[in-house]
Design a protein around this motif. Structure first.
Motif, mmCIF file in Angstrom:
data_model
loop_
_atom_site.group_PDB
_atom_site.id
_atom_site.type_symbol
_atom_site.label_atom_id
_atom_site.label_comp_id
_atom_site.label_asym_id
_atom_site.label_seq_id
_atom_site.Cartn_x
_atom_site.Cartn_y
_atom_site.Cartn_z
ATOM 1 N N TRP A 77 0.810 -1.111 -0.068
ATOM 2 C CA TRP A 77 -0.085 -0.022 -0.027
ATOM 3 C C TRP A 77 0.845 1.134 0.055
ATOM 4 C CZ3 TRP A 77 -4.041 2.304 -1.402
ATOM 5 C CH2 TRP A 77 -4.646 3.452 -0.931
ATOM 6 N N LEU A 117 2.358 1.718 -3.452
ATOM 7 C CA LEU A 117 1.375 2.202 -4.520
ATOM 8 C C LEU A 117 1.036 3.700 -4.068
ATOM 9 C CD1 LEU A 117 -1.262 -0.614 -4.476
ATOM 10 C CD2 LEU A 117 0.144 0.038 -6.412
ATOM 11 N N VAL A 118 0.949 4.074 -3.049
ATOM 12 C CA VAL A 118 0.462 5.584 -2.785
ATOM 13 C C VAL A 118 1.974 6.232 -3.091
ATOM 14 C CG1 VAL A 118 0.132 7.280 -0.885
ATOM 15 C CG2 VAL A 118 -1.189 5.340 -1.042
ATOM 16 N N LEU A 160 1.981 6.525 -7.109
ATOM 17 C CA LEU A 160 0.942 7.258 -7.446
ATOM 18 C C LEU A 160 1.306 8.711 -7.336
ATOM 19 C CD1 LEU A 160 -1.766 7.241 -8.884
ATOM 20 C CD2 LEU A 160 -2.710 7.615 -6.925
ATOM 21 N N LEU A 164 -6.123 4.868 -12.586
ATOM 22 C CA LEU A 164 -5.183 4.468 -11.573
ATOM 23 C C LEU A 164 -5.649 4.802 -9.915
ATOM 24 C CD1 LEU A 164 -1.763 4.876 -13.189
ATOM 25 C CD2 LEU A 164 -2.938 2.816 -12.443
ATOM 26 N N ASP A 165 -6.018 5.894 -10.263
ATOM 27 C CA ASP A 165 -6.746 6.648 -8.697
ATOM 28 C C ASP A 165 -7.919 5.801 -8.314
ATOM 29 O OD1 ASP A 165 -5.042 8.620 -8.631
ATOM 30 O OD2 ASP A 165 -6.325 10.330 -9.380
ATOM 31 N N ILE A 181 -6.759 2.403 -7.042
ATOM 32 C CA ILE A 181 -5.913 2.324 -5.757
ATOM 33 C C ILE A 181 -7.155 2.829 -4.547
ATOM 34 C CG2 ILE A 181 -4.368 3.951 -3.964
ATOM 35 C CD1 ILE A 181 -2.510 3.644 -6.783
ATOM 36 N N PHE A 216 -8.626 -0.558 -3.685
ATOM 37 C CA PHE A 216 -7.759 -1.222 -2.735
ATOM 38 C C PHE A 216 -7.826 -0.694 -1.424
ATOM 39 C CE2 PHE A 216 -5.483 -3.084 -6.447
ATOM 40 C CZ PHE A 216 -5.813 -4.335 -6.272
#
Length: 69
Positions: free
Chosen positions: A11, A14-15, A18, A45-46, A49, A52
């Motif tokens: 996570w 990913l953050v 991004l 993509l936003d 995520i 998730f």
């Protein structure tokens, strides 16, 4: 390491990824696919995520378990 630790690491990656992508996406996508499609890819993509994040929150990933003595 436990599954929860790996999910927290994933996570975070990913953050961070991004965030870097959102900062530099005009330099990457505007010359290649144009401003419109770059925006579509960014918002897609936003959305993934965010999905998730909602799933992880509902399942309780990242919460510390209470230790009983």
């Amino acid at each position: 390491m436990s599954k929860h630790v790996w999910l927290n690491i994933l996570w975070g990656v990913l953050v961070a990824g991004l965030w870097v992508y959102q900062v530099f996406w005009p330099l990457i996508w505007d010359p290649i696919v144009g401003h419109f499609w770059g925006s579509i890819i960014l918002y897609a993509l936003d959305a993934v995520i965010l999905a998730f994040a909602i799933r992880a929150t509902r399942k309780g990933f990242g919460r510390q378990e209470e230790q009983t003595k």
